[in-house]
Design an enzyme around this catalytic site. Structure first.
Site: not given
Ligand code: F0G
Length: 458
Positions: A73, A125-126, A216, A259, A383, A449
């Site tokens: 843990y 980014f979303t 990022d 990624k 997108r 989305f």
């Molecule tokens: N920043 C970027 C540039 C991303 O592309 C993503 C995720 C995140 C942050 C968030 O990371 O998913 O680990 O919480 N991108 C995915 C995509 C979801 O399909 O582009 P996460």
């Protein structure tokens, strides 16, 4: 002379069969999914280019690491391995593990943002913007204009426009800007990189006003490879040197290990300031878990530690960029409107130009993603206007880029798979006049989305 694309720098040790479906099956599946590719069952997908996130094939070395998971843990030895990998490769002193990238974004936004602040970024980014807004900040896009033009050929289309950044500082004052959010590469612009010269200049400007630079880091290895290929003075530097230099200009980073960590789950926050680290650890225990696991199991942390090193290998990266370029070149030669030049993780189709007769609020990119699935079983991602969501007044954001992303998972598909994808897109382009748009019939309040539902307009 015919262009050569680098062959795979790995061989296949294990395979996973994929579904070959009929048109009738796909019609039923996409209807059930509300014409949203996010809602399709993976079993109904032939080639899955929804995302490169968590869809990577791990190496034998990473799988071996899973067996060495220390599931204590507290104080897991795999956490120490992850921490030392981040310290060694990225150069951050402190590492806070999180279950994935947005876990790190949540913590970072909470410790740095006060209501009323502004956060500039090189395109949004979303999830990153959602966390900024949930904490009371307003996001401001300071990316160069070329990034919003799918045709503009610029080697570093992810660069920050320093004048736009300066204007925001003059307008709201540096005290209202806790940090600039600098994505390397820029996902929503087409996986476009940021040059080292730009990173350096952004950092100088930000720091001269006491504004922090938070990167990022999600696709930072791909960014490093673009710098090696495109920026004079970096051709002979190693990827590891370039990665280290990128982060030498930052105060911290958020990372989605899904990624450029080449794993299926995991992420972290990297920091240099001890005080911020203390604040982050007091939040990580609320949202994620102990500061020595942050929502990951020991074995996940081990796979991530190993994946970070593998992603910093030049051959891995050169092949990855070559796969993207291969699909990009095939579509480009066929006259398909795509974002130029090729990015790091995906090829993006310009759906406005693909379906010029479909107005943006009838979701041309969402429509194209559904059509591509119907035609071929290939899953892609919208997108565009659906991803961009609504502003505070409740109106749609109308992004300039209305794109469909064909995202290539790491080490998963071959060039032959990419041929199938290209042929399907080219066939759809020939039939483009016959396609109508869609209407949204269900919409959730945030990050719509993921779960929105649609119906074709008859
Ligand atoms: N920043 C970027 C540039 C991303 O592309 C993503 C995720 C995140 C942050 C968030 O990371 O998913 O680990 O919480 N991108 C995915 C995509 C979801 O399909 O582009 P996460």
């Amino acid at each position: 002379m015919e262009k050569k694309y680098m062959a795979e720098p790995y061989k296949i040790k294990m395979v996973e069969p994929i579904a070959v479906t009929t048109r009738a099956q796909r019609e039923e599946a996409i209807r059930r999914a509300g014409y949203n590719t996010f809602l399709l069952d993976s079993e109904d997908v032939y080639i899955d280019l929804l995302t490169d996130s968590g869809t990577n094939a791990m190496s034998d070395n990473q799988w071996a690491g899973l067996m060495l998971g220390d599931e204590a843990y507290a104080g897991s030895k795999n956490f120490k391995n992850l921490r030392s990998a981040v310290q060694d490769l990225y150069g951050f002193k402190y590492v806070v593990p999180t279950h994935q990238g947005r876990g790190a974004e949540n913590i970072l936004s909470q410790i740095l943002i006060r209501p009323g602040d502004y956060v500039p970024g090189n395109m949004y980014f979303t999830t990153t913007r959602a966390h900024q807004e949930l904490n009371g900040a307003t996001f401001r896009d300071v990316i160069i204009d070329e990034a919003h033009d799918s045709e503009a050929e610029h080697p570093f289309k992810g660069n920050v426009d320093l004048d736009k950044f300066q204007k925001l500082i003059d307008e709201v004052g540096p005290d209202r800007i806790p940090y600039i959010s600098l994505a390397i590469t820029v996902n929503m612009a087409g996986g476009q990189p940021v040059s080292m010269a730009n990173i350096r200049a952004v950092s100088e400007l930000a720091h001269s006003y006491g504004i922090k630079v938070i990167m990022d880091a999600t696709r930072c290895a791909e960014n490093a490879c673009f710098i090696k290929h495109r920026e004079p003075g970096y051709e002979d530097k190693s990827i590891r040197e370039i990665i280290r230099e990128q982060f030498s200009y930052a105060d911290g980073c958020t990372m989605s290990g899904k990624k450029d960590g080449i794993v299926n789950i995991g992420g972290f926050l990297g920091l240099n300031d001890e005080d911020l680290y203390q604040k982050a650890t007091s939040l990580v225990v609320v949202y994620e878990g102990m500061p020595s696991y942050g929502g990951m199991s020991g074995r996940d942390m081990e796979a991530l530690a190993r994946g970070l090193y593998e992603a910093a290998d030049y051959n891995f990266l050169a092949h990855r960029l070559a796969q993207v370029e291969y699909l990009h070149d095939k579509l480009n030669r066929a006259g398909i409107p795509i974002v130029k030049p090729a990015g790091g993780h995906a090829v993006f189709i310009d759906a406005r130009k693909f379906y010029p007769h479909i107005p943006q609020d009838q979701f041309p990119a969402q429509t194209l993603a559904a059509q591509l699935y119907l035609k071929s079983g290939v899953r892609s991602m919208e997108r565009g206007i659906v991803s961009a969501g609504r502003d505070k007044q409740g109106n749609h954001h109308y992004p300039k880029l209305e794109l469909v992303r064909l995202t290539i998972p790491r080490r998963v598909y071959t060039y032959a798979h990419l041929d199938v994808v290209a042929e399907a897109v080219i066939d759809l382009y020939k039939e483009r006049d016959q396609v109508k748009g869609m209407r949204m019939v269900y919409e959730p309040p945030v990050l719509r989305f993921f779960t929105a539902r649609f119906e074709p307009i008859e």
